[in-house]
Each structure stands twice: as C-alpha cells, then as structure tokens.
Scaffold this active site. Structure first.
Site, mmCIF file in Angstrom:
data_model
loop_
_atom_site.group_PDB
_atom_site.id
_atom_site.type_symbol
_atom_site.label_atom_id
_atom_site.label_comp_id
_atom_site.label_asym_id
_atom_site.label_seq_id
_atom_site.Cartn_x
_atom_site.Cartn_y
_atom_site.Cartn_z
ATOM 1 N N THR A 25 -10.778 14.622 31.857
ATOM 2 C CA THR A 25 -10.816 12.781 32.198
ATOM 3 C C THR A 25 -11.617 12.815 31.238
ATOM 4 O OG1 THR A 25 -10.953 12.375 34.556
ATOM 5 C CG2 THR A 25 -11.775 10.758 33.907
ATOM 6 N N SER A 71 -6.765 19.487 34.177
ATOM 7 C CA SER A 71 -6.952 20.548 34.443
ATOM 8 C C SER A 71 -7.139 21.623 36.018
ATOM 9 C CB SER A 71 -8.736 21.406 35.106
ATOM 10 O OG SER A 71 -9.472 20.397 35.421
ATOM 11 N N THR A 104 -13.050 17.553 34.926
ATOM 12 C CA THR A 104 -13.977 18.523 36.330
ATOM 13 C C THR A 104 -13.191 19.029 37.381
ATOM 14 O OG1 THR A 104 -13.456 16.575 37.632
ATOM 15 C CG2 THR A 104 -15.281 16.351 35.679
ATOM 16 N N ASP A 105 -12.476 19.697 37.869
ATOM 17 C CA ASP A 105 -11.644 19.987 38.660
ATOM 18 C C ASP A 105 -11.555 21.326 38.502
ATOM 19 O OD1 ASP A 105 -10.850 17.515 40.004
ATOM 20 O OD2 ASP A 105 -8.170 17.452 39.235
HETATM 21 C C1 SIN Z 1 -9.045 17.417 35.157
HETATM 22 O O1 SIN Z 1 -10.341 18.096 35.927
HETATM 23 O O2 SIN Z 1 -8.874 17.982 34.338
HETATM 24 C C2 SIN Z 1 -8.874 15.650 35.942
HETATM 25 C C3 SIN Z 1 -10.330 15.264 36.618
HETATM 26 C C4 SIN Z 1 -10.980 15.656 35.740
HETATM 27 O O3 SIN Z 1 -11.740 15.758 34.622
HETATM 28 O O4 SIN Z 1 -12.613 14.864 36.505
#
Ligand code: SIN
Length: 337
Positions: A25, A71, A104-105
């Site tokens: 993100t 991710s 984050t995921d």
């Molecule tokens: C991801 O994990 O690539 C999408 C969600 C995020 O980064 O918050």
C-alpha cells in the site's frame, strides 16, 4: 533506480543506505484521493516514494525496485531474490543499513524470515503504509522517513519494522488492525522503541541472532535460495465443529499423489483455541497426520499471547510460541535443517 542523492565526504565509514521496494500500500495508487480501500497496491516506484521525503543528511540513499507486489501474494518468488539481495548488500562494507518497503499484510512473515535466516549485524528495517501513496494524507512518507532514521542509527542491527512511529522487533511484530494507521503491535513484549521527530528512542536491545549454530542458519539459507520447492507446510484452525475432515482430505490427496514428490505435504500448523487447545475430533485427525509422517505444531488463534506448554506436557502435538503465520515459517525452516 534512483541515482545517489547525497554524497558523504567521509568515505572510510559506511555511508550508504539502500531502500529496496517490494510493493504494498505504501506504493499503492487509488483513483480518488479519499479512497483508502479501493486502491491497487504496488504501483508507485520506490524511487518516487523516496523523492517525496527529506533524506537523512550526510548519507547516500539509493533505491532499488526489487519487486512490485500486493503482499497478500508474497511467497518464495519474492522471498528468494529478497533474501539473496539483502545478504549481498549486507556484505558490502560501505552499506550501513537497508530499508525495505513492504505491504502490511505479510510484513511479519518477511521480517521473520529475514531475521531467522540472516540475523544481520546491520539494521534491516521494513516499513509500510496503511494508506496508498495517492491518499490526501498518506502515512507512507513519514514511515519511510522514520525507517531511514532507524537504518542510519549508530549501533542499530537486526531486522525491525517501523510503522506509525513505533519500532517492532522482527520476531514480535504482528499486524493487529485492518485499517488504522498504527496497525502493528509487538504483543506483550511491547515495541522495541520509537521514532519521534527524527530521533530514535530504544526500550530494548536490537534483535540479535537466536541461532546458536550460525552454520545451520547458513545451510537453511542456501537450501531456500536453491531451486527446489520449499517444504510444504499448511495452516488450519480449530473451531466449533472441526471434525478433521480437512486434514483427512489433505492426507488422502497427498497419498494419492505419492509421498516421494518434492512438493509433498510435510507439515501442518494448527491455530488452536485459547492456549492452543484442539477440538477432540480435529486432534484425532492430526494424530493420524503425525502417524503418516507429517510434522504438526500447535499455535493459537488468539490475536495476542502465545501458547504456554505445561512443563511436564505429554501432549503429542508440540506447541510453538509464535502466531500461526510465523509458526508456519518456523516449521518450514525446521524442515530445512
Ligand atoms: C499489501 O499488504 O501489499 C497491501 C496492504 C497494505 O500494504 O496495507
């Protein structure tokens, strides 16, 4: 690629900070500036993310686009080149630290692998964002600036994650919220430190190598960097009505395909209820899986805390004090031993 942005006069000391982009993100793009959920992750180049922030004075900061993924789709296809590149950069005398921009995921999984397999003597700092780069008030630029502060911090080492002004150790960090900017937590251990106004404050030591035998760590790393499939370890939950059907279906499928395949099922991590307890019918199926040669570990489906083993435990399914996604990787590494 971003060219060197600033030249440091004292060439004798490590003066280079690398920023490896993998997507997420933090590199997300939305059609509307107010849209925090309907965006596409992994679109903005890491060099452009860097161009938007103040860089730490006196350092050469360089960007490399290693991958560009959401991710949720992370896996060996990105982990292999990331591990190889981070190892290569850590060996370069002029590199002081590395920042990795990441979704984050699955950040806690990548952080776990990097720490367990590289145990770096320099800082490797993962950072991320909860709002896309195109948002009206994106959080990525501050997180990236804070991550660079940590990467440039004298004496810093090990793998950490920096988000919303908090520093989390790789083996503690977990994503605990789907939306709020401060989406990460270190559970009962608490954060390793803070980054406030460009200053790093630390409450605990930097993450150190936990592997008593570095040779074993390097052997695992070499194996995972090789071409063969990674040991297959799957995760499942215990829940009301869990009767073991899924486990028996996996065993039947695996038996039908032949247990000699390189990608055969080798391990299961079960996220149990509470202190890793299992529905009795699921437990019976997991014991059948063990009898068929699979390694089975218990974690907990609780959002915080970790499974406590009773000292004189005779439980045939061992407990592991990690959340399920990190426990899966821990078992995978064990299977590489
Ligand atoms: C991801 O994990 O690539 C999408 C969600 C995020 O980064 O918050």
């Amino acid at each position: 690629m971003n060219p060197d942005i600033e030249q440091r006069p004292d060439q004798a000391r490590p003066d280079r900070l690398l920023v490896l982009g993998t997507g997420g993100t933090i590199a997300g793009r939305a059609e509307q500036r107010g849209d925090h959920v309907g965006y596409r992750a992994g679109e903005v180049a890491v060099a452009d993310l860097l161009a938007g922030i103040a860089l730490p004075a006196g350092w050469r900061v360089q960007a490399e686009q290693l991958a560009q993924v959401d991710s949720k789709d992370m896996g060996p296809g990105v982990w292999r080149p990331l591990l190889a590149r981070v190892r290569e950069l850590l060996e370069q005398a002029d590199v002081a630290g590395i920042v990795i921009t990441h979704g984050t995921d699955t950040l806690e999984e990548t952080a776990y692998l990097l720490q367990r397999l590289l145990a770096p003597a320099k800082p490797v700092v993962l950072t991320c964002a909860m709002r896309p780069a195109t948002a009206l008030a994106p959080d990525g630029p501050q997180n990236l600036a804070d991550a660079l502060v940590v990467a440039a911090e004298p004496g810093a080492l090990g793998v950490v994650a920096v988000c919303a002004g908090r520093i989390h150790a790789a083996l503690e960090v977990r994503k605990v919220h789907h939306y709020r900017l401060d989406a990460f937590d270190s559970g009962d251990a608490g954060p390793l430190g803070l980054v406030e106004q460009g200053t790093c404050t630390r409450f605990k030591p930097w993450p150190a190598a936990d592997e008593p035998e570095p040779g074993r760590r390097l052997a695992r790393l070499e194996r995972l960097l090789g071409q063969q499939p990674w040991p297959r370890v799957e995760c499942l939950f215990s829940h009301g009505g869990a009767d073991g059907w899924l486990v028996r279906a996996l065993l039947a499928q695996d038996a039908a395909q032949g247990r000699q395949r390189a990608d055969r099922l080798q391990g299961l991590v079960v996220a149990g209820t509470g202190n890793g307890t299992l529905h009795q019918d699921l437990q019976a199926a997991l014991l059948e899986a063990q009898a068929a040669g699979l390694r089975v570990w218990r974690s907990t489906r609780c959002a915080s805390g970790r499974v406590l083993s009773v000292a004189a435990s005779t439980d045939p399914i061992p407990a592991v004090a990690l959340p399920p996604a990190q426990a899966r990787l821990a078992l995978l590494l064990e299977l590489c031993a």
